[in-house]
Scaffold this active site. Structure first.
Site, PDB file in Angstrom:
ATOM      1  N   PHE A  71       8.722  -8.142   3.558  1.00  0.00           N
ATOM      2  CA  PHE A  71       8.390  -6.830   2.988  1.00  0.00           C
ATOM      3  C   PHE A  71       7.484  -6.936   1.765  1.00  0.00           C
ATOM      4  O   PHE A  71       7.497  -6.066   0.903  1.00  0.00           O
ATOM      5  CB  PHE A  71       9.664  -6.045   2.653  1.00  0.00           C
ATOM      6  N   GLY A 110       7.511  -9.812  11.352  1.00  0.00           N
ATOM      7  CA  GLY A 110       8.303  -8.893  12.165  1.00  0.00           C
ATOM      8  C   GLY A 110       7.496  -7.822  12.882  1.00  0.00           C
ATOM      9  O   GLY A 110       7.920  -7.347  13.942  1.00  0.00           O
ATOM     10  N   ILE A 113      -3.222   2.446  19.060  1.00  0.00           N
ATOM     11  CA  ILE A 113      -1.928   1.758  19.018  1.00  0.00           C
ATOM     12  C   ILE A 113      -1.930   0.690  20.116  1.00  0.00           C
ATOM     13  O   ILE A 113      -2.030   1.011  21.303  1.00  0.00           O
ATOM     14  CB  ILE A 113      -0.778   2.767  19.220  1.00  0.00           C
ATOM     15  N   GLN A 151       7.815  -0.585  13.670  1.00  0.00           N
ATOM     16  CA  GLN A 151       7.342  -0.641  12.284  1.00  0.00           C
ATOM     17  C   GLN A 151       7.550   0.691  11.582  1.00  0.00           C
ATOM     18  O   GLN A 151       7.920   0.734  10.409  1.00  0.00           O
ATOM     19  CB  GLN A 151       5.852  -0.980  12.249  1.00  0.00           C
ATOM     20  N   GLU A 172       3.109  -0.238   6.612  1.00  0.00           N
ATOM     21  CA  GLU A 172       3.557   0.342   5.352  1.00  0.00           C
ATOM     22  C   GLU A 172       3.416   1.855   5.334  1.00  0.00           C
ATOM     23  O   GLU A 172       3.921   2.520   4.432  1.00  0.00           O
ATOM     24  CB  GLU A 172       2.751  -0.266   4.198  1.00  0.00           C
TER      25      GLU A 172
END
Ligand code: MOS
Length: 771
Positions: free
Chosen positions: A236, A463, A646, A655, A720
């Site tokens: 993160f 991830g 995408i 996400q 994010e």
């Protein structure tokens, strides 16, 4: 299916290619690495937040069973400071002086045969200090204030006049708590020297930065350092910088001439790998009676470490958030005696969007206007500073489709007007946005005679799914089934990739993989150019379709040959090509779009014709608030996301869910607390509460929008994006449910009930909804 029709795997919800390894426990994280002769390092943290080390007594520790070395600033060699990367300077190297700048700073390291022996001996190290009074408040007259060159003050128009002349003005102070990245996997480093070469397994999001930093620290050539991290675990943002413990693990291995493993404890995770700094933000909006924004002023102050440089992005998103003629921003950092802050998911933009999107909601209340209508009215149809059209922008569609899916039209505007059972129900909305970012990236791709491809780059996968998505991209670009394509990452001997950060990796790495694979196909085309034995002789990239592990002449069903056959006939074991991404808005010789196996020339809008847009989101939140207990539940979230193209809706959706979960944590739960003396009060997941499954209920993600026009891939960062605006959407829903406007995160029970005392976390009394 006609012989020249292929089906793209990109765009399909393919399962993670590394999922099976992970659930079988076969994925090797740095903490799992075992080497012959491995010994263990344990760190001794400072128990004071500020001062000087008076004396360190190491005799008992040195005599303890199994101990190989005790290293402190007294006996550590000089270690040079690592180079500045594109994401800023590194923290200072450890053990270089007697200065203590924060609680938990590493002041000694014990290396022993076993971890238990190292732990036992570490407890025998006695450190005495000359303590100083720590700087723990923005108001402390000793606190130095810095305005970072990376975040200069911004100004357009005349904000003071526009605010003074506005029909309606909203001006408030918003605060956000310090938050700490809490990946479940503890950060670990395993270091081994062989002569003057160093191999390091490290929990990092940026292997090349670790390589360069360690090379600098130990005065060796970067080629003498190899950094490996095939699996990171979560991070993160905590893995974006090269932290002192990584250097210390390498130092321990050098001193003891043994491979060393160093694992941070959970408590050390709070003090050693950064955190989201706390902020105080003044946000002022001016608007005409009909809801046209005329002025935005955003002034932020946030914490920074005593001797650190960290880029500050708190006001970054405000500049181009809305079509508004007068905008000014200022971001100041104030040095504090606190564990060094770092990056944490949407650093700055998560905090800044809380203030901005709360203020917009407050303005909508002051105007008596629907908050979506207000946002739509002030939508930035072009880039507000440059007036250039956006390279893509589906934010209006996000509002429209999100509102429809959520059922926004059933909302009754008056606060405290909706109930379900005994619970107050609130609907909130907020805009999310993340700036466009695509750093340079290289990749290398090979096709082997056995018909498989190996594509790799020195990136990481924390991830989001680069392993999966890059495998898919390469498979489509090469016309191979995904089972025949392997993607490699997490090794600094691979071509240089940027950090997995700023939500820029899919764009950076994806465009690099795409360009490299196109070049590889072109190399095969060149190979058969004069090849009398090939049915492909003389073919051109524009006239072929890649499929079934080979090349097909698009108009000639008989014109097909596999890569393997071409290699065999030419006596080659493999063909390998290195390539790199073109910067957004630019092209290289390999700039093509690969669609259903066909190669289509790509022309981006000419430089200066478009503003490069990042991703956009519209978050819709339903909260249930217990009127007696003040507990807030996020019952339902709908997020409409413009993430450009995408590549894999399954991994992209994950996400977004992750960002929403962290947004729920940021809004309601997470708070890193230092006590009055500067010691950390939250040292475990019992004291620092993150959102768990029970806190993340009904989450619905819609992807809206089109491929971005700046790059062949057309992606925009999503990792994010979802946390931006999320805390504001929740705070706005809490206001709608309760009539209590909480301008201070986290939204605790005390603040909801309006019973909070104390200055910094003061809850603002309930105000009435609309004028
Ligand atoms: Mo993110 S804070 O750029 O890992």
């Amino acid at each position: 299916m006609s012989p020249t029709t292929t089906v793209d795997v990109v765009g399909t919800p393919l399962d993670r290619v590394d999922g099976r390894l992970k659930v079988m426990g076969a994925a090797t994280y740095p903490i799992d690495v075992i080497l012959p002769g491995l010994v263990y390092a344990v760190l001794v943290p400072s128990t004071v937040p500020s001062g000087r080390i008076r004396h360190i007594t190491v005799d008992a520790a040195e005599r303890a069973p199994g101990v190989l070395a005790v290293i402190t600033h007294v006996n550590a060699p000089p270690l040079a400071h690592g180079p500045v990367t594109e994401i800023g300077p590194q923290p200072l190297p450890p053990f270089q002086s007697d200065a203590v700048l924060h609680y938990g700073q590493h002041v000694a390291m014990v290396v022993a045969e076993t971890r238990e022996q190292a732990n036992a001996a570490a407890a025998l190290v006695e450190v005495t200090y000359h303590p100083d009074t720590p700087v723990l408040s923005f108001d402390d007259p000793r606190a130095s204030r810095i305005s970072h060159a990376w975040t200069p003050d911004y100004k357009r128009g005349d904000v003071p006049s526009a605010l003074a002349a506005a029909d309606v003005q909203v001006s408030h102070t918003y605060t956000t708590a310090a938050n700490t990245n809490n990946p479940i996997g503890l950060f670990a480093t395993v270091a081994a020297w062989d002569g003057d070469t160093l191999t390091v397994h490290d929990t990092t999001q940026y292997p090349h930065a670790v390589r360069d930093s360690l090379a600098a620290a130990f005065g060796i050539h970067p080629a003498g350092v190899r950094v490996l991290v095939p699996f990171v675990g979560g991070a993160f943002g905590a893995g974006l910088r090269v932290w002192p413990h990584t250097t210390l693990a390498a130092l321990a291995a050098r001193v003891t001439r043994r491979p060393v493993k160093l694992v941070l404890t959970r408590a050390q995770m709070f003090t050693s790998v950064g955190h989201r700094p706390n902020t105080v933000q003044q946000l002022s909006l001016g608007a005409s009676r009909d809801g046209q924004l005329t002025a935005i002023e955003h002034v932020s102050t946030s914490s920074i470490g005593m001797a650190d440089e960290l880029i500050n992005l708190i006001t970054y998103g405000t500049v181009h958030a809305y079509a508004c003629p007068s905008v000014s921003t200022r971001a100041t950092q104030i040095r504090q005696s606190i564990p060094i802050p770092g990056w944490m998911r949407a650093p700055g933009e998560a905090e800044g969007s809380f203030a901005m999107e709360s203020a917009i909601d407050e303005l909508s209340c002051a105007l008596g206007m629907d908050p979506i209508e207000l946002r739509v009215k002030n939508h930035a149809h072009v880039h507000p500073a440059s007036s250039l059209p956006w390279s893509s922008n589906a934010l209006l569609e996000c509002y429209r489709q999100g509102a429809k899916r959520f059922g926004w039209s059933t909302r009754i505007a008056e606060p405290r007007s909706m109930r379900s059972g005994g619970q107050l129900v609130g609907y909130g909305v907020a805009r999310g946005a993340l700036g466009a970012y695509q750093p340079p990236c290289k990749a290398i791709a090979s096709i082997h005679r056995d018909g498989t491809a190996f594509v790799r780059s020195g990136a990481t996968d924390i991830g989001p799914g680069p392993y999966t998505v890059m495998t898919m991209l390469a498979a489509d670009c090469l016309g191979m089934p995904v089972e025949h394509v392997r993607f490699g990452l997490g090794d600094s001997t691979m071509p240089k990739a940027p950090q997995e950060g700023g939500s820029g990796l899919t764009g950076a790495l994806g465009n690099a993989v795409h360009a490299t694979c196109v070049s590889l196909v072109r190399a095969f085309v060149n190979l058969v150019h004069d090849d009398e034995g090939s049915p492909l002789k003389g073919c051109r990239l524009e006239g072929i379709t890649v499929r079934n592990g080979g090349i097909q002449i698009t108009d000639d069903p008989a014109g097909f040959e596999t890569y393997a056959d071409i290699l065999t006939r030419h006596g080659l074991d493999e063909l390998t090509i290195e390539g790199e991404s073109a910067p957004p808005g630019e092209t290289s010789s390999a700039t093509m779009i690969v669609q259903s196996g066909r190669f289509i020339p790509f022309t981006p809008p000419s430089t200066g014709a478009r503003a490069h847009a990042g991703g956009y989101a519209a978050h819709f939140v339903e909260v249930h608030v217990d009127p007696d207990l003040g507990t807030v539940r996020v019952a339902r979230v709908v997020s409409a996301i413009d993430g450009g193209r995408i590549l894999n809706p399954k991994t992209a959706r994950s996400q977004i869910i992750g960002g929403i979960a962290m947004g729920i944590g940021m809004a309601l739960l997470e708070e890193t607390v230092l006590d009055r003396t500067g010691r950390l009060a939250t040292t475990s997941l019992a004291e620092y509460v993150v959102a768990a499954n029970a806190d993340v209920r009904d989450v619905d993600v819609l992807f809206v929008g089109e491929p971005d026009s700046m790059t062949p891939l057309g992606t925009k960062g999503v990792g994010e994006l979802a946390i931006t605006g999320m805390a504001a959407a929740i705070a706005n829903a809490v206001y709608h449910a309760t009539g209590t406007r909480v301008r201070s995160l986290p939204i605790s029970i005390e603040k909801v009930l309006g019973q909070e005392s104390g200055s910094s976390l003061e809850a603002v009394p309930a105000t009435t909804a609309s004028a």
